[in-house]
Design a protein around this motif. Structure first.
Motif, PDB file in Angstrom:
ATOM      1  N   GLU A 168       0.852  -1.211   0.000  1.00 49.01           N
ATOM      2  CA  GLU A 168       0.000   0.000   0.000  1.00 49.01           C
ATOM      3  C   GLU A 168       0.882   1.254   0.000  1.00 49.01           C
ATOM      4  OE1 GLU A 168      -2.908   1.537  -1.194  1.00 49.01           O
ATOM      5  OE2 GLU A 168      -3.561  -0.430  -0.456  1.00 49.01           O
ATOM      6  N   SER A 169       2.000   1.154  -0.637  1.00 54.32           N
ATOM      7  CA  SER A 169       2.978   2.239  -0.581  1.00 54.32           C
ATOM      8  C   SER A 169       2.901   3.103  -1.821  1.00 54.32           C
ATOM      9  CB  SER A 169       4.387   1.673  -0.449  1.00 54.32           C
ATOM     10  OG  SER A 169       4.867   1.330  -1.716  1.00 54.32           O
ATOM     11  N   PHE A 170       3.680   4.134  -1.817  1.00 55.76           N
ATOM     12  CA  PHE A 170       3.692   5.068  -2.927  1.00 55.76           C
ATOM     13  C   PHE A 170       4.358   4.471  -4.173  1.00 55.76           C
ATOM     14  CE2 PHE A 170       3.886   7.336   1.094  1.00 55.76           C
ATOM     15  CZ  PHE A 170       2.762   8.143   1.001  1.00 55.76           C
ATOM     16  N   SER A 171       5.068   3.367  -3.971  1.00 53.89           N
ATOM     17  CA  SER A 171       5.869   2.862  -5.084  1.00 53.89           C
ATOM     18  C   SER A 171       5.013   2.339  -6.238  1.00 53.89           C
ATOM     19  CB  SER A 171       6.826   1.777  -4.607  1.00 53.89           C
ATOM     20  OG  SER A 171       6.107   0.753  -3.972  1.00 53.89           O
ATOM     21  N   ASP A 172       3.736   1.932  -5.972  1.00 52.88           N
ATOM     22  CA  ASP A 172       2.936   1.402  -7.078  1.00 52.88           C
ATOM     23  C   ASP A 172       2.419   2.487  -8.019  1.00 52.88           C
ATOM     24  OD1 ASP A 172       1.904   1.371  -4.455  1.00 52.88           O
ATOM     25  OD2 ASP A 172      -0.038   0.716  -5.190  1.00 52.88           O
ATOM     26  N   ASP A 173       2.659   3.755  -7.725  1.00 50.01           N
ATOM     27  CA  ASP A 173       2.261   4.820  -8.638  1.00 50.01           C
ATOM     28  C   ASP A 173       3.315   5.074  -9.712  1.00 50.01           C
ATOM     29  OD1 ASP A 173       0.106   5.111  -6.995  1.00 50.01           O
ATOM     30  OD2 ASP A 173       0.863   6.892  -5.979  1.00 50.01           O
ATOM     31  N   LEU A 174       4.497   4.495  -9.529  1.00 50.30           N
ATOM     32  CA  LEU A 174       5.640   4.793 -10.400  1.00 50.30           C
ATOM     33  C   LEU A 174       6.147   3.541 -11.090  1.00 50.30           C
ATOM     34  CD1 LEU A 174       7.758   7.065  -7.989  1.00 50.30           C
ATOM     35  CD2 LEU A 174       6.146   7.808  -9.756  1.00 50.30           C
ATOM     36  N   TRP A 206      18.180   6.058  -3.569  1.00 51.21           N
ATOM     37  CA  TRP A 206      18.605   5.813  -4.952  1.00 51.21           C
ATOM     38  C   TRP A 206      17.475   5.148  -5.738  1.00 51.21           C
ATOM     39  CZ3 TRP A 206      19.189   1.417  -7.987  1.00 51.21           C
ATOM     40  CH2 TRP A 206      19.895   1.602  -9.195  1.00 51.21           C
ATOM     41  N   ARG A 207      16.843   4.159  -5.130  1.00 50.93           N
ATOM     42  CA  ARG A 207      15.756   3.449  -5.820  1.00 50.93           C
ATOM     43  C   ARG A 207      14.586   4.375  -6.111  1.00 50.93           C
ATOM     44  NH1 ARG A 207      15.986  -2.480  -2.739  1.00 50.93           N
ATOM     45  NH2 ARG A 207      17.507  -3.341  -4.210  1.00 50.93           N
ATOM     46  N   ARG A 208      14.264   5.226  -5.146  1.00 49.62           N
ATOM     47  CA  ARG A 208      13.169   6.181  -5.351  1.00 49.62           C
ATOM     48  C   ARG A 208      13.503   7.119  -6.512  1.00 49.62           C
ATOM     49  NH1 ARG A 208       7.770   6.389  -4.498  1.00 49.62           N
ATOM     50  NH2 ARG A 208       7.077   8.538  -4.580  1.00 49.62           N
ATOM     51  N   ALA A 209      14.722   7.632  -6.525  1.00 49.75           N
ATOM     52  CA  ALA A 209      15.145   8.545  -7.591  1.00 49.75           C
ATOM     53  C   ALA A 209      15.127   7.840  -8.950  1.00 49.75           C
ATOM     54  CB  ALA A 209      16.536   9.104  -7.291  1.00 49.75           C
ATOM     55  N   GLU A 210      15.556   6.571  -8.981  1.00 53.02           N
ATOM     56  CA  GLU A 210      15.549   5.819 -10.244  1.00 53.02           C
ATOM     57  C   GLU A 210      14.124   5.555 -10.721  1.00 53.02           C
ATOM     58  OE1 GLU A 210      18.066   4.956 -12.369  1.00 53.02           O
ATOM     59  OE2 GLU A 210      19.183   6.312 -11.064  1.00 53.02           O
TER      60      GLU A 210
END
Ligand code: 21W
Length: 246
Positions: A168-174, A206-210
């Motif tokens: 349920e994190s922000f990562s599934d939007d990207l 780093w992963r977020r930026a990538e």
């Protein structure tokens, strides 16, 4: 979840339901995938399942009788099941729809083939139509596999405990960040140093930026809907500045 698939090509599902994550879910009893051969329900002498379209035109249409009888037989065993026709006119399969379907105890999936299905069978024996996207397939079987695959990931226990479908994190939007495994160097191409640093905060950054970089480059449309922090927006500004240089 119990899923019954009505098809004239049940053999298409044999590898799908026996290998990898879906195979494991079936083995462990989290998922039951049964196929019903529509042809077995044909009342005609030669077990036909399709016929010429009234009004003329190219191609064949799947007959109502075998489908209605197959559906009656399967529905009797799964009386509460949502009955879905996989078809190109349907509402599009999305993450939200897959998550919703994963909460059903039972699904019945009808796969058409040829130029489609007699409309009376659809009206009488299905609850809704779902498409997997705006392109034309030769039949609904691959679409049914896509739906089952995508829905299964949301059934608790189907993915290992380390691989949650969302967090349920922000990562599934990207889009995803790039991944690497051993060896550290192959054909003179090295893994980014930060991933070997053991600095988990730095790795997360780093992963977020990538992820942001990949999304800005390949799917900038996703950024309009994405949940972004102030830090994310700063990173995006920085990326924009870099890409407009040189
Ligand atoms: C392709 C069926 C075209 C029917 C006038 C009336 C299932 C699918 C399918 C297929 C037609 C999905 C016609 C995305 C897909 C599927 C086979 C239309 C011509 N003219 N999602 N009918 N794309 N496709 N027939 O194709 O069964 S889900």
């Amino acid at each position: 979840m119990k899923i019954n698939i009505l098809t004239i090509f049940p053999e298409m599902f044999s590898a799908f339901r026996s290998v990898s994550i879906i195979g494991r879910a079936v083995q462990s009893g989290l998922l039951e995938i049964a196929c019903t051969d529509i042809r077995a329900f044909s009342a005609s002498k030669h077990k036909n399942t399709d016929d010429y379209p009234f009004g003329g035109g190219a191609g064949m249409v799947m007959m109502a009788q075998p489908i209605m009888d197959a559906m009656a037989s399967v529905s009797a065993g799964l009386p509460g099941a949502r009955r879905i026709y996989l078809g190109p006119r349907g509402k599009k399969l999305t993450t939200a729809l897959a998550r919703e379907l994963s909460r059903e105890a039972e699904l019945i999936l009808l796969c058409g083939h040829y130029e489609g299905v007699d409309q009376r069978a659809l009206d009488a024996c299905t609850d809704e139509e779902i498409s997997i996207g705006d392109y034309i397939l030769t039949g609904g079987e691959l679409a049914a596999m896509v739906l089952v695959d995508c829905v299964s990931r949301f059934i608790p226990g189907v993915l290992g405990s380390t691989e949650s479908p969302e967090e349920e994190s922000f990562s599934d939007d990207l889009l995803e960040y790039p991944q690497y495994t051993r060896p550290r160097v192959i054909r003179e191409m090295a893994v980014p140093d930060v991933l070997l640093s053991g600095n988990h905060a730095a790795i997360r950054e780093w992963r977020r930026a990538e992820s942001l970089r990949a999304t800005a480059r390949f799917r900038p449309d996703l950024l309009d809907q994405a949940r972004l922090t102030e830090r994310d927006r700063d990173i995006l500004k920085e990326l924009k500045a870099c890409s407009s240089e040189s």
